[in-house]
Design an enzyme around this catalytic site. Structure first.
Site, PDB file in Angstrom:
ATOM      1  N   LYS A 134       0.960  -1.099  -0.028  1.00  0.00           N
ATOM      2  CA  LYS A 134      -0.039  -0.201   0.011  1.00  0.00           C
ATOM      3  C   LYS A 134       1.116   1.473   0.161  1.00  0.00           C
ATOM      4  O   LYS A 134       1.600   1.564   1.082  1.00  0.00           O
ATOM      5  CB  LYS A 134      -0.856  -0.101   1.206  1.00  0.00           C
ATOM      6  CG  LYS A 134      -2.299   0.701   1.150  1.00  0.00           C
ATOM      7  CD  LYS A 134      -2.281   2.134   1.055  1.00  0.00           C
ATOM      8  CE  LYS A 134      -1.884   2.876   2.248  1.00  0.00           C
ATOM      9  NZ  LYS A 134      -1.739   4.307   1.847  1.00  0.00           N
TER      10      LYS A 134
ATOM     11  N   GLU B 256       9.519   0.659  10.767  1.00  0.00           N
ATOM     12  CA  GLU B 256      10.642   1.830  10.491  1.00  0.00           C
ATOM     13  C   GLU B 256       9.849   3.189  10.687  1.00  0.00           C
ATOM     14  O   GLU B 256       8.885   3.493   9.680  1.00  0.00           O
ATOM     15  CB  GLU B 256      11.316   1.870   9.180  1.00  0.00           C
ATOM     16  CG  GLU B 256      11.753   0.343   8.681  1.00  0.00           C
ATOM     17  CD  GLU B 256      13.321   0.298   9.103  1.00  0.00           C
ATOM     18  OE1 GLU B 256      13.865   1.059   9.647  1.00  0.00           O
ATOM     19  OE2 GLU B 256      13.650  -0.828   8.780  1.00  0.00           O
TER      20      GLU B 256
ATOM     21  N   GLU C  49       9.675  15.340  15.526  1.00  0.00           N
ATOM     22  CA  GLU C  49      10.139  15.228  14.229  1.00  0.00           C
ATOM     23  C   GLU C  49       9.263  16.190  13.460  1.00  0.00           C
ATOM     24  O   GLU C  49       8.144  16.355  13.686  1.00  0.00           O
ATOM     25  CB  GLU C  49       9.697  13.752  13.973  1.00  0.00           C
ATOM     26  CG  GLU C  49      10.474  13.600  12.491  1.00  0.00           C
ATOM     27  CD  GLU C  49       9.936  12.204  11.950  1.00  0.00           C
ATOM     28  OE1 GLU C  49       8.770  11.753  12.093  1.00  0.00           O
ATOM     29  OE2 GLU C  49      10.640  11.573  11.262  1.00  0.00           O
TER      30      GLU C  49
HETATM   31  P1  NAP Z   1       2.105   7.787   7.993  1.00  0.00           P
HETATM   32  O1  NAP Z   1       1.130   8.833   8.070  1.00  0.00           O
HETATM   33  O2  NAP Z   1       2.577   6.867   9.086  1.00  0.00           O
HETATM   34  O3  NAP Z   1       1.870   7.076   6.876  1.00  0.00           O
HETATM   35  C1  NAP Z   1       2.647   5.954   6.274  1.00  0.00           C
HETATM   36  C2  NAP Z   1       1.722   4.929   5.659  1.00  0.00           C
HETATM   37  O4  NAP Z   1       0.970   4.454   6.501  1.00  0.00           O
HETATM   38  C3  NAP Z   1       1.142   5.577   4.350  1.00  0.00           C
HETATM   39  O5  NAP Z   1       0.833   4.728   3.328  1.00  0.00           O
HETATM   40  C4  NAP Z   1      -0.454   5.810   5.038  1.00  0.00           C
HETATM   41  O6  NAP Z   1      -1.565   5.919   4.359  1.00  0.00           O
HETATM   42  C5  NAP Z   1      -0.545   4.691   6.004  1.00  0.00           C
HETATM   43  N1  NAP Z   1      -1.372   4.675   7.029  1.00  0.00           N
HETATM   44  C6  NAP Z   1      -2.050   5.677   7.579  1.00  0.00           C
HETATM   45  N2  NAP Z   1      -2.893   5.351   8.692  1.00  0.00           N
HETATM   46  C7  NAP Z   1      -2.786   4.033   8.817  1.00  0.00           C
HETATM   47  C8  NAP Z   1      -3.436   3.072   9.552  1.00  0.00           C
HETATM   48  N3  NAP Z   1      -4.172   3.480  10.791  1.00  0.00           N
HETATM   49  N4  NAP Z   1      -3.128   1.645   9.373  1.00  0.00           N
HETATM   50  C9  NAP Z   1      -2.329   1.379   8.503  1.00  0.00           C
HETATM   51  N5  NAP Z   1      -1.730   2.391   7.729  1.00  0.00           N
HETATM   52  C10 NAP Z   1      -1.960   3.622   7.586  1.00  0.00           C
HETATM   53  O7  NAP Z   1       3.768   8.652   7.667  1.00  0.00           O
HETATM   54  P2  NAP Z   1       3.857   9.519   6.490  1.00  0.00           P
HETATM   55  O8  NAP Z   1       3.433  10.873   7.098  1.00  0.00           O
HETATM   56  O9  NAP Z   1       3.324   8.883   5.265  1.00  0.00           O
HETATM   57  O10 NAP Z   1       5.531   9.548   6.447  1.00  0.00           O
HETATM   58  C11 NAP Z   1       6.400  10.116   7.273  1.00  0.00           C
HETATM   59  C12 NAP Z   1       6.648   9.357   8.386  1.00  0.00           C
HETATM   60  O11 NAP Z   1       7.450   8.346   8.209  1.00  0.00           O
HETATM   61  C13 NAP Z   1       7.787  10.147   9.321  1.00  0.00           C
HETATM   62  O12 NAP Z   1       7.537   9.929  10.557  1.00  0.00           O
HETATM   63  C14 NAP Z   1       9.156   9.633   8.779  1.00  0.00           C
HETATM   64  O13 NAP Z   1      10.018   9.517  10.009  1.00  0.00           O
HETATM   65  C15 NAP Z   1       8.531   8.201   8.807  1.00  0.00           C
HETATM   66  N6  NAP Z   1       9.604   7.503   7.776  1.00  0.00           N
HETATM   67  C16 NAP Z   1      10.354   6.379   8.438  1.00  0.00           C
HETATM   68  C17 NAP Z   1      11.341   5.857   7.782  1.00  0.00           C
HETATM   69  C18 NAP Z   1      12.181   4.726   8.363  1.00  0.00           C
HETATM   70  O14 NAP Z   1      12.900   3.897   7.667  1.00  0.00           O
HETATM   71  N7  NAP Z   1      12.481   4.732   9.726  1.00  0.00           N
HETATM   72  C19 NAP Z   1      11.599   6.165   6.530  1.00  0.00           C
HETATM   73  C20 NAP Z   1      10.779   7.011   5.941  1.00  0.00           C
HETATM   74  C21 NAP Z   1       9.792   7.645   6.445  1.00  0.00           C
HETATM   75  P3  NAP Z   1      -1.842   7.472   3.894  1.00  0.00           P
HETATM   76  O15 NAP Z   1      -0.563   7.877   3.084  1.00  0.00           O
HETATM   77  O16 NAP Z   1      -2.703   7.156   2.708  1.00  0.00           O
HETATM   78  O17 NAP Z   1      -2.222   8.314   4.774  1.00  0.00           O
END
Ligand code: NAP
Ligand code: MG
Length: 507
Positions: free
Chosen positions: A212, A286, A417
């Site tokens: 996804k 992650e 963050e």
């Molecule tokens: P996010 O809001 O957590 O979303 C990540 C993914 O999860 C998206 O595909 C999102 O869909 C989906 N999602 C949202 N709510 C969900 C739920 N309840 N159950 C399952 N999946 C769900 O994060 P983001 O804003 O896209 O990305 C930024 C974050 O990612 C930052 O905190 C960053 O640090 C972290 N990140 C970490 C790493 C690592 O390797 N540690 C690498 C890259 C990014 P939608 O997009 O449709 O909401």
């Protein structure tokens, strides 16, 4: 065309006007700029509408609903993609299960490897197209998508293709079996690269997947689906369901998923952990980060300044391992900050497709609002904000590179963050002091150390509570190197031999 700052209106920019404490320090700033050098879009072919990629073909969403994806720089509507729901997820999981039971888990490992090599080569062949689409859909500069995201995505497929028939050497004296169907959820900051990080090791170990992508950046995953289809991968081995968080949640709670791999925010990571509590699902998370980039007095200062720039302004600061906290040893603080400001004045913010651009567009309006909120908060908390006076485009989501001086440990801009081009700067005197401060956040994904002394590097790397520590460099990625966090940055490793472990059962 870029315009001068005074014509912009965002909160950040208004706040900036009040708090900017300097003018450009280099004589040539404002005096000249590079001629635009935009990458051509002529060769890009995007469908008007994309369905889900299930069982080897693009299919309409069960409820017939679609969502739009836009360019965050031009605000142009790029395509409509399927808005997935639980019924779509169920269809994809069934296809993945069938492919796992009937084809993929039974195929000789060397054959699996050949498919992965083929995908890697096709990513290379279509690298230009993929880079341009990544920059259009996500806002990152073409230099980054062309030189980092897409080549490293291909490299992951090459690397794991090599492991497919060597798993017994990866885990000597153990019996290695695949896990089953993996549900994989990825964020918007490295869309194709995160898809490669997830899909390549899963397939190499004999699992099938349902992926996804993030709501705002689905296009390169759908282009990858085309590649997967064109390379003849058996139907159902890789399925891609687009949509928002609800599709992600449906995937997490689907009873026939054996393993969840999630990259995203710590908040959603916690929701996922709760959702799978009491089940047998394997999981790797992650999550977020708040990395410390530490510069000692004996560091090569010019290189360190480049490392700071690369650490926080790379990919608009949309990097979980971004060096968003800078610790400079007191004796060199003035010099480093002066050089840092000079360098920031030369950064080019603007059109992601322009090859001169250093900092592209912020991925979404929502994310820009979040960054602007933190800019106001930092000023309110008492830190001193300084922004580059570079021009920014009037249209689209852009943010000037920003530093906060005199930040302190208790400030929220230091603890939380921000996920934007915003750096909080603190000074330190001793190794013990900086270790204490650097480790004092809920996160522990990455860190950077800059010093001339090898012994100091080893001392720091063994005591910093971070999954990745770079020494005299920053933000370097390689498929052979494991990546992952401590504490609230998650658990499990992706990349390298370690990245195989979540996708196998060992006896
Ligand atoms: P996010 O809001 O957590 O979303 C990540 C993914 O999860 C998206 O595909 C999102 O869909 C989906 N999602 C949202 N709510 C969900 C739920 N309840 N159950 C399952 N999946 C769900 O994060 P983001 O804003 O896209 O990305 C930024 C974050 O990612 C930052 O905190 C960053 O640090 C972290 N990140 C970490 C790493 C690592 O390797 N540690 C690498 C890259 C990014 P939608 O997009 O449709 O909401
Ligand atoms: Mg988009």
């Amino acid at each position: 065309m870029p315009i001068k700052p005074k014509a912009t209106k965002s909160v950040a920019k208004q706040t900036a006007k009040k708090t900017i404490t300097k003018k450009a320090t280099l004589d040539f700033v404002g005096g000249w700029s590079y001629a635009p050098s935009p990458e051509s879009k002529d060769h890009i072919r995007l469908e008007k509408k994309y369905g889900h990629f299930i069982n080897g073909e693009f299919v309409k969403p069960s409820a017939g609903k679609y969502m739009a994806t836009h360019s965050p720089s031009t605000e142009e509507h790029l395509a409509d993609v399927a808005l997935g729901d639980a019924a779509d997820v169920d269809k994809a999981v069934k296809a993945a299960r069938k492919a796992y039971d009937t084809v993929w888990s039974k195929m000789p490992a060397s054959e699996r490897g050949k498919y992965l090599y083929r995908i890697a080569r096709m990513i290379q062949e279509r690298a230009r197209e993929l880079s341009v689409i990544e920059s259009m859909d996500g806002g990152k500069s073409i230099r980054e998508s062309r030189d980092i995201d897409i080549p490293i995505a291909a490299a992951h497929f090459f690397y794991y293709a090599g492991w497919a028939d060597k798993l017994e050497y990866a885990f000597p004296n153990r019996t290695v079996t695949s896990v089953g169907v993996a549900g994989q959820i990825i964020p918007w900051n490295f869309p194709l690269l995160m898809a490669a990080w997830k899909i390549a090791p899963a397939l190499a170990c004999g699992n099938t997947v349902v992926l996804k992508p993030a709501e705002t950046t689905p296009l390169t995953a759908l282009k990858l689906a085309e590649i997967i289809r064109d390379c003849g991968l058996p139907p159902g081995v890789v399925n891609i369901v687009t949509g928002d968080g609800r599709a992600g949640a449906a995937l997490v709670s689907h009873p026939d998923i054996d393993k969840i791999a999630f990259t995203g925010s710590t908040d959603v990571g916690k929701i996922i952990q709760k959702a799978i509590a009491g089940t047998n699902k394997k999981i790797t998370l992650e999550l977020g980060g708040k990395a410390a980039n530490i510069i000692f007095e004996d560091a090569p200062i010019d290189q360190a300044v480049e490392g700071i720039i690369n650490g926080i302004f790379f990919n608009q600061g949309h990097v979980c391992c971004a060096g968003s906290r800078l610790f400079v040893q007191e004796g060199i603080a003035d010099k480093v900050i002066r050089k840092l400001k000079d360098r920031m004045e030369t950064l080019v913010v603007g059109d992601p497709l322009d090859k001169n651009t250093d900092i592209g567009a912020i991925n979404s309006r929502e994310q820009l609002d979040k960054i602007n909120h933190y800019l106001k908060l930092g000023v309110k908390e008492g830190a001193e904000m300084w922004q580059s006076s570079c021009a920014v485009p009037r249209k689209g989501n852009f943010c000037r590179p920003t530093i906060f001086l005199h930040a302190s440990q208790s400030h929220r801009i230091v603890q939380e963050e921000i996920f934007g081009p915003v750096l909080a700067i603190q000074t330190f005197r001793t190794v013990e002091e900086v270790l204490e401060k650097a480790n004092n956040t809920p996160y522990g994904l990455s860190a950077g150390v800059w010093t001339d002394k090898g012994s100091k590097i080893f001392n720091m790397t063994s005591r910093l509570r971070a999954g990745v520590v770079w020494a005299n460099t920053y933000n370097k990625f390689d498929p052979t190197s494991p990546f992952g966090g401590y504490k609230e940055s998650g658990f499990g490793r992706e990349g390298g031999l370690h990245g195989l472990l979540p996708y196998v059962n060992l006896k």
